[in-house]
Motif scaffolding. Structure first.
Motif, PDB file in Angstrom:
ATOM      1  N   SER A 814       9.466  -1.814   1.396  1.00  0.00           N
ATOM      2  CA  SER A 814       8.063  -1.624   1.009  1.00  0.00           C
ATOM      3  C   SER A 814       7.720  -0.149   0.827  1.00  0.00           C
ATOM      4  CB  SER A 814       7.154  -2.265   2.054  1.00  0.00           C
ATOM      5  OG  SER A 814       7.309  -1.608   3.295  1.00  0.00           O
ATOM      6  N   THR A 815       8.211   0.681   1.716  1.00  0.00           N
ATOM      7  CA  THR A 815       7.933   2.122   1.590  1.00  0.00           C
ATOM      8  C   THR A 815       8.597   2.710   0.342  1.00  0.00           C
ATOM      9  OG1 THR A 815       9.784   2.487   3.130  1.00  0.00           O
ATOM     10  CG2 THR A 815       7.570   2.496   4.055  1.00  0.00           C
ATOM     11  N   THR A 816       9.855   2.331   0.109  1.00  0.00           N
ATOM     12  CA  THR A 816      10.537   2.840  -1.094  1.00  0.00           C
ATOM     13  C   THR A 816       9.850   2.377  -2.375  1.00  0.00           C
ATOM     14  OG1 THR A 816      12.029   0.945  -0.901  1.00  0.00           O
ATOM     15  CG2 THR A 816      12.792   3.044   0.018  1.00  0.00           C
ATOM     16  N   SER A 817       9.414   1.123  -2.379  1.00  0.00           N
ATOM     17  CA  SER A 817       8.716   0.634  -3.565  1.00  0.00           C
ATOM     18  C   SER A 817       7.397   1.357  -3.774  1.00  0.00           C
ATOM     19  CB  SER A 817       8.478  -0.872  -3.440  1.00  0.00           C
ATOM     20  OG  SER A 817       7.655  -1.146  -2.311  1.00  0.00           O
ATOM     21  N   SER A 818       6.687   1.628  -2.679  1.00  0.00           N
ATOM     22  CA  SER A 818       5.425   2.368  -2.805  1.00  0.00           C
ATOM     23  C   SER A 818       5.672   3.795  -3.292  1.00  0.00           C
ATOM     24  CB  SER A 818       4.697   2.365  -1.462  1.00  0.00           C
ATOM     25  OG  SER A 818       5.482   3.011  -0.484  1.00  0.00           O
ATOM     26  N   ILE A 819       6.754   4.410  -2.804  1.00  0.00           N
ATOM     27  CA  ILE A 819       7.088   5.776  -3.275  1.00  0.00           C
ATOM     28  C   ILE A 819       7.439   5.766  -4.757  1.00  0.00           C
ATOM     29  CG2 ILE A 819       8.791   7.623  -3.035  1.00  0.00           C
ATOM     30  CD1 ILE A 819       8.827   6.924  -0.009  1.00  0.00           C
ATOM     31  N   GLU A 820       8.219   4.780  -5.154  1.00  0.00           N
ATOM     32  CA  GLU A 820       8.577   4.682  -6.567  1.00  0.00           C
ATOM     33  C   GLU A 820       7.342   4.472  -7.436  1.00  0.00           C
ATOM     34  OE1 GLU A 820      11.363   1.577  -6.794  1.00  0.00           O
ATOM     35  OE2 GLU A 820      13.046   2.717  -5.913  1.00  0.00           O
ATOM     36  N   LEU A 821       6.446   3.648  -6.989  1.00  0.00           N
ATOM     37  CA  LEU A 821       5.211   3.445  -7.751  1.00  0.00           C
ATOM     38  C   LEU A 821       4.398   4.729  -7.850  1.00  0.00           C
ATOM     39  CD1 LEU A 821       4.069  -0.032  -6.355  1.00  0.00           C
ATOM     40  CD2 LEU A 821       4.807   0.464  -8.679  1.00  0.00           C
ATOM     41  N   TYR A 822       4.353   5.460  -6.756  1.00  0.00           N
ATOM     42  CA  TYR A 822       3.598   6.716  -6.771  1.00  0.00           C
ATOM     43  C   TYR A 822       4.236   7.725  -7.732  1.00  0.00           C
ATOM     44  CZ  TYR A 822       1.160  10.842  -5.034  1.00  0.00           C
ATOM     45  OH  TYR A 822       0.401  11.981  -4.926  1.00  0.00           O
ATOM     46  N   ASP A 823       5.574   7.769  -7.732  1.00  0.00           N
ATOM     47  CA  ASP A 823       6.260   8.679  -8.666  1.00  0.00           C
ATOM     48  C   ASP A 823       5.997   8.272 -10.115  1.00  0.00           C
ATOM     49  OD1 ASP A 823       7.266  10.065  -6.504  1.00  0.00           O
ATOM     50  OD2 ASP A 823       9.169   8.943  -6.450  1.00  0.00           O
TER      51      ASP A 823
END
Length: 845
Positions: A814-823
């Motif tokens: 979930s954290t990695t997906s949120s970071i990817e979305l933010y990028d």
């Protein structure tokens, strides 16, 4: 000497009197108020100067003046010490003539205050003697003056005697210390008396326990202390006597000697024993009478019942058992919870511990309860009938005696056959027979002695007592059923226009139905038909009309259905009764259930006995109950929903064709039955047409707030219809589901996977599916528990680590997906800004 002046002392001043003691009449007050002008000088008088002027003596030395004052004081004291009697005038009183001829006149005693100083000087003046001797006769004027003087002195004496009391009262009232001291003294005396009586009770009790025969008369002293006015002393005395009687009462009933036996000559030991037993029995009787009198008083009620119930439980075989039982049974339905619980627990102990009294107390108690129910018209507390559930009846009581009779008859037949043998063989076997006969005789004598000592009643006697107990119990149960039917019928006729619930409760109906269900295998077959008809009427509400169904509660009607099925189950071979009416009643009662008003445990028990444990149901009826239970699960809490879903799953597993309700066709799948349309308002399950419906309720229940209910619904909705020949039974009952998923139980939301899915295929080579209720084998019992605990702990540690890893991985994803979305968001924002900068540059050029 003649020219010497005589010194005259001033008169004595009147005594000082306080203003409170001065009594002023109303006439004086009125005179002063009318003549205020003439009385004004009184307020300006100088009393001190007047006293100085009156008491002064001119041209006299102080020594002579003091001597004169002393002489006058002595004379006044001597006058007060004059004769204690007044001589009566001879004219007024008749004389008395003695034997010598002298006349004596009467003298009246003088009621004057005795002098404070009784000390007299040894020498007295001759003048005083002469004065005393000169009092012989008084004139009328002197007598009047003397009477006036006496009256004045009497009045003065009365005032003087009254003033000290007033002074004492005035001194005592303003000082609270004296009152406190009096209270402390009273408390000290009360505490001392309490301690002395307490020590006396202890001494008497210790002496009795140390040597009962020598100190048996101390029981009367202890009983006398129980009649004290102090509550604490009476309580201690009753409890002390209770402990003493429990220790002193022998293990047999005392029989007092008759008149003929008393006339006979006996030894000293027998006399001593008779005295001991008679004193013990008489004191015990007086003690019970005292308890019976105190149990009616509210302050001593709990203590008295505690003593009565303890004695009845400890020594039920001793004398006056009937009196104790009568008191206990009369209060078995008391409004006081403490008294009622004491009485009920005592009666239960009598029923369970029949070895103490041989069953006689059980028969007496059951008879008394039956008579009490009849006298009170079945209006008692339910605990008074629930005690019958502690009774135990033995079905194989007379089989041993029958077997002994058969063996004896066989032996007699063998002896008859042996009589026809040859005489030579008889002579050879005489010695063996004689030895065997001697052994049999000795064994019979030993058995007879053992029976006499063991205090075990005969088998026939026990059977007689058991039949009497059973008849009294079933008489009580049937009386309660009859009273319920009559009262409900009368009330239904009287309240035809009223549609409210039960107006009058039936407190004894539920425990009587429970008792009938427990002892249904002991009911005579002649009464089975009448019992089933009565239960059918009560299940329908006690009458034939629809309004009469409002007379009984839902729980009571469900209990009637449960009892009917239990009676049929225990007498399955002997009875052939149609139970379709009870299924109809259950189908209608399910919708009348209310969680706060009715008992969910009773509903779960009815679902288990009538739907889960019953034989194969009709397809139309099973489908109707499946649809009704699914609708029921939508309306109530997690416990009721779980019990209904467990029953629903069981019906689907046993009736394979009912699984077509899980299909999404409009007509309910390939099987619709005779009735093409579903009628949810139908009262008969066979006429509801439930096969034409669909279990759309499960879709809503899959979103239930309780995880256990949702998982159960998912397991039902995914049932496989391909394996139609397989039957899988659920591993949990409706009762267990209701208890496990009730909100009152802590941790009810922690759903455990105890319910297996039904679509698991059987393994090859196994004849049946593995059940969770499998009995432990020899291999499982021989395994070491410590090793199992270690292995299980290690296994669950691994499982916990796996779950923790899964949780961490999910969080990481979930954290990695949120970071990817933010990028990605940032990149899009940058791309959107670049064309704007190009346009600005072009415009500037």
């Amino acid at each position: 000497m003649r020219n010497k002046k005589k010194i005259i002392l001033p008169p004595q001043l009147p005594p000082d009197i306080s203003e409170d003691e001065i009594e002023v009449s109303d006439e004086d007050k009125a005179f002063v108020s009318e003549n205020k002008d003439y009385a004004g000088f009184l307020s300006t008088l100088d009393t001190t100067s007047i006293t100085k002027h009156v008491t002064r003596v001119a041209d006299v030395k102080e020594d002579t003046l003091e001597a004169l004052y002393e002489q006058r004081r002595k004379k006044s004291s001597q006058k007060e010490k004059e004769g204690s009697g007044i001589e009566v005038d001879p004219v007024d009183a008749l004389p008395i003539k003695d034997s010598s001829g002298n006349l004596h006149y009467l003298k009246a005693p003088k009621n004057s205050k005795p002098p404070e100083n009784d000390l007299e000087e040894p020498g007295q003046d001759d003048e005083d003697d002469a004065v005393d001797k000169g009092i012989v006769k008084l004139t009328k004027a002197e007598r009047r003056a003397k009477l006036k003087k006496l009256k004045k002195e009497a009045k003065k004496h009365g005032k003087d005697s009254a003033t000290p009391e007033v002074e004492v009262q005035v001194e005592v009232e303003p000082t609270p210390q004296a009152a406190v001291l009096d209270e402390v003294k009273k408390d000290l005396t009360a505490e001392e008396g309490f301690e002395s009586k307490k020590h006396k009770l202890a001494e008497l009790g210790i002496a009795l326990l140390a040597d009962p025969e020598a100190n048996i008369k101390s029981l009367k002293d202890m009983l006398q202390i129980c009649k004290d006015k102090d509550y604490a002393i009476v309580k201690l005395g009753l409890l002390s006597l209770l402990a003493v009687f429990k220790d002193l009462i022998p293990g047999y009933r005392i029989r007092l000697p008759t008149e003929k036996e008393l006339e006979m000559k006996v030894s000293k030991d027998v006399k001593k024993m008779r005295l001991y037993e008679s004193t013990l029995l008489n004191t015990y009787k007086a003690y019970l009478q005292r308890l019976a009198a105190l149990e009616k008083q509210p302050s001593f009620q709990h203590v008295a019942f505690r003593c009565i119930c303890t004695l009845l439980d400890a020594v039920p075989y001793f004398n006056f058992r009937e009196d104790l039982l009568g008191i206990v049974i009369k209060n078995i339905s008391s409004s006081d919870d403490v008294v009622r619980k004491l009485c009920c627990s005592t009666v239960r102990s009598l029923f369970t511990n029949e070895g103490k009294h041989g069953g006689e107390a059980t028969v007496e108690a059951v008879r008394l309860i039956a008579n009490y129910v009849k006298a009170r018209n079945c209006q008692l507390h339910p605990d008074s009938i629930e005690v019958f559930l502690s009774l135990s009846f033995y079905e194989d009581l007379g089989r041993a005696a029958k077997e002994d009779d058969k063996n004896k008859s066989k032996n007699k037949r063998g002896k008859k056959r042996k009589d026809h043998e040859d005489p030579r063989q008889k002579k050879e076997n005489d010695k063996k027979r004689s030895r065997q006969e001697q052994l049999l005789k000795t064994r019979e004598e030993v058995a007879a002695d053992y029976k006499a000592v063991a205090y075990t009643p005969d088998v026939m006697e026990r059977r007689r007592m058991q039949t009497e107990t059973l008849s009294a119990v079933f008489e009580t149960y049937f009386r309660i059923l009859k009273h319920t039917m009559q009262s409900s019928a009368v009330r239904s006729e009287a309240n035809l226009g009223v549609s409210t619930g039960a107006s009058e409760p039936y407190p004894l109906l539920a425990p009587s139905l429970q008792g009938l269900g427990k002892f249904s295998h002991l009911i005579d077959l002649d009464f089975m038909g009448d019992l089933i008809n009565s239960l059918r009427k009560l299940a329908s509400g006690g009458g034939d009309t629809d309004r009469s169904s409002k007379c009984l509660t839902v729980s009571e009607r469900l209990r009637c259905c449960i009892v009917a099925f239990r009676v049929m189950k225990s007498n399955l071979d002997a009875l052939n009764v149609d139970l379709q009416d009870f299924f109809v009643q259950l189908y209608n009662i399910i919708l009348e259930y209310r969680p706060g008003r009715d008992q969910g445990e009773v509903l779960a028990e009815a679902l288990k006995i009538m739907l889960c444990e019953d034989r194969q149901h009709d397809m139309q009826k099973a489908a109707a109950f499946v649809k009704r239970l699914a609708t029921f699960s939508l309306c109530f809490g997690s416990a009721e929903s779980m019990a209904a879903l467990v029953t629903l799953k069981h019906l689907l597993l046993k009736n394979v064709k009912c699984r077509n309700l899980l299909e999404n066709d409009a007509g309910g799948g390939s099987v619709s039955g005779l009735i093409a349309k579903y009628h949810p308002e139908a009262s008969d399950p066979n006429l509801s047409g439930a096969l034409a419906s669909v279990l759309w309720d499960l879709n809503l229940l899959s979103k239930h707030y309780h995880p256990g209910v949702s998982s159960m619904v998912s397991s039902i909705s995914t049932m496989n219809t391909a394996h139609s020949n397989q039957v899988y039974l659920s591993t949990i009952t409706p009762q267990q589901a209701f208890l496990d998923f009730s909100l009152e139980k802590p941790g009810s939301f922690k759903f455990q996977g105890d319910i297996r899915k039904s679509n698991n295929k059987r393994k090859r080579g196994t004849g049946s599916s593995i059940s969770t209720g499998m009995e432990p084998s020899e291999y499982t019992t021989s395994i070491d528990e410590d090793e199992v605990k270690k292995k299980l702990s290690a296994h669950f540690m691994v499982l916990r680590d796996i779950k923790e890893n899964q949780r961490l991985r999910a969080e990481l994803q979930s954290t990695t997906s949120s970071i990817e979305l933010y990028d990605g968001y940032k990149k899009q924002k940058k791309k959107a800004k670049k064309p704007q900068t190009k346009k600005i540059k072009i415009l500037t050029k």
